[in-house]
Design a protein around this motif. Sequence first.
Motif, PDB file in Angstrom:
ATOM      1  N   GLY A  86       0.810  -1.211   0.000  1.00  0.00           N
ATOM      2  CA  GLY A  86       0.000   0.000   0.000  1.00  0.00           C
ATOM      3  C   GLY A  86       0.843   1.260   0.000  1.00  0.00           C
ATOM      4  O   GLY A  86       2.065   1.243   0.179  1.00  0.00           O
ATOM      5  N   CYS A 135      -2.579   2.069  -5.557  1.00  0.00           N
ATOM      6  CA  CYS A 135      -3.447   2.393  -4.414  1.00  0.00           C
ATOM      7  C   CYS A 135      -4.700   1.537  -4.465  1.00  0.00           C
ATOM      8  O   CYS A 135      -5.311   1.360  -5.524  1.00  0.00           O
ATOM      9  CB  CYS A 135      -3.810   3.869  -4.455  1.00  0.00           C
ATOM     10  SG  CYS A 135      -5.099   4.353  -3.286  1.00  0.00           S
ATOM     11  N   CYS A 136      -5.106   1.009  -3.326  1.00  0.00           N
ATOM     12  CA  CYS A 136      -6.266   0.111  -3.268  1.00  0.00           C
ATOM     13  C   CYS A 136      -7.544   0.759  -3.762  1.00  0.00           C
ATOM     14  O   CYS A 136      -8.458   0.079  -4.221  1.00  0.00           O
ATOM     15  CB  CYS A 136      -6.452  -0.394  -1.837  1.00  0.00           C
ATOM     16  SG  CYS A 136      -6.984   0.891  -0.668  1.00  0.00           S
ATOM     17  N   SER A 152      -2.131  -7.801   3.636  1.00  0.00           N
ATOM     18  CA  SER A 152      -2.092  -6.348   3.759  1.00  0.00           C
ATOM     19  C   SER A 152      -1.914  -5.994   5.228  1.00  0.00           C
ATOM     20  O   SER A 152      -2.452  -6.678   6.102  1.00  0.00           O
ATOM     21  CB  SER A 152      -3.385  -5.723   3.227  1.00  0.00           C
ATOM     22  OG  SER A 152      -3.431  -4.337   3.534  1.00  0.00           O
ATOM     23  N   CYS A 194      -7.184  -0.976   3.450  1.00  0.00           N
ATOM     24  CA  CYS A 194      -6.794  -1.609   2.179  1.00  0.00           C
ATOM     25  C   CYS A 194      -7.353  -3.027   2.096  1.00  0.00           C
ATOM     26  O   CYS A 194      -7.901  -3.432   1.068  1.00  0.00           O
ATOM     27  CB  CYS A 194      -5.279  -1.664   2.054  1.00  0.00           C
ATOM     28  SG  CYS A 194      -4.476  -0.090   1.725  1.00  0.00           S
TER      29      CYS A 194
END
Length: 413
Positions: free
Chosen positions: A184, A217-218, A255, A260
């Motif tokens: 992330g 980016c999620c 993660s 995220c």
Amino acid sequence: MSLFAILKSSGTQSGRLTDRSFDQCLKCTACSSQCPVAAVRPDYPGPKQCGPDGERLRLKSPDFLDEALKYCTGCKRCEVACPSNVRISDIIAAARTTYGDQKFKVREFMLSHTDLMGTLTRGSAPLVNKMTGLKPVKLLLDKGLGVDQRRQFPPYAKTSFRKQFETVAGSQQQYARQISYFHGCSVNYNMPELGMDLVRVLNAMNIGVRLLKKEKCCGVPLVANGFPDKARKNGTLNIASFEQAMTEGSEGILSTSSSCALMLKDEYPHVLGLDNSKVQSNISFITRFLAHEFEAGNKPKMKPVNLKVAYHSPCHLIKAGGVLHTLNVLWEIPGLELQQLNSNCCGIAGTYGFKKENYETAQAIGSPLFKQIEESGADYVVTDCETCKMQVEMSTSKKVLHPLELLRMALVD
């Protein structure tokens, strides 16, 4: 189909409805009773009125859009409380983007495009950190962009996590078990030490770490700030990377960000209309994975950590049902005195608390939590969320640790 696509395809002239899932609402107001915004803002109608009730009106005409929708934090506590599983927070977010002001906003772009902003700091992190801490710069951001001057920005790291990982990448091949890590934006650009802690902990459990060939980016800040198309593009790339990782021998994708993990695993299908079915069961938040490993007998050797810590449960981890996994992991650390704080939202809600019009609301929401933390007598606060960490460290005298940091401290060298 995503909620954004549903609203766009429904139309306001034909009255045609593609999805009437909001009709599951029982009008019980359980959501409103748990809404942290409604508790501190009398002018906020509440999630029931802004979500299911409001959507019925908006489908007739966009003129029924209530500007108060912008005060929703997206914490999803309303969805946790809902007995009918109505995705209230997602309905509000989609309506805000679909029916609201479509003009390009520099502030929203800056706050949401975290990959881009992190990349721009490469080689200049110390200067950027110094500049964003100066009062004239803060005042300029406040008056010019609407980023509240009282908000502290998270510092950028001098060296990214992906760059630091290169120093240990070669040693990861010695482990028979391999896990892929979705680090992330926050870990890569702001907290690379957390990513390195993950490597140390998993290596101590005889598990190697791989990075994904590509990741973006999620999408959480992009959706929150009105860029669902960009979030969908990022998500498509991420899913392809996950599928590739699984075909190349990874056991799963981990993660270390609770927000995220929620987006990648649970929300890609219904928020962005992305099919992650091939890898959904392989995506996990770190403490869920660790709790299962510990239960199976795979625990690293640990020495006592004689500290008193207060645990704050992030809203998105509550939504994902992962708080118990974190607690189970923390209870395994020898010598740790653990206090679980009351389940109060900290108020920052990602980028929400950075916006001038939301700052006072964010601080009012977090006030009960801040008071409890100061009265706890804890050495540290522990939480799974990077933005909760920002908010608590800015608003209290306590330093905040991720559960992985405590595990790393307990490792026997």
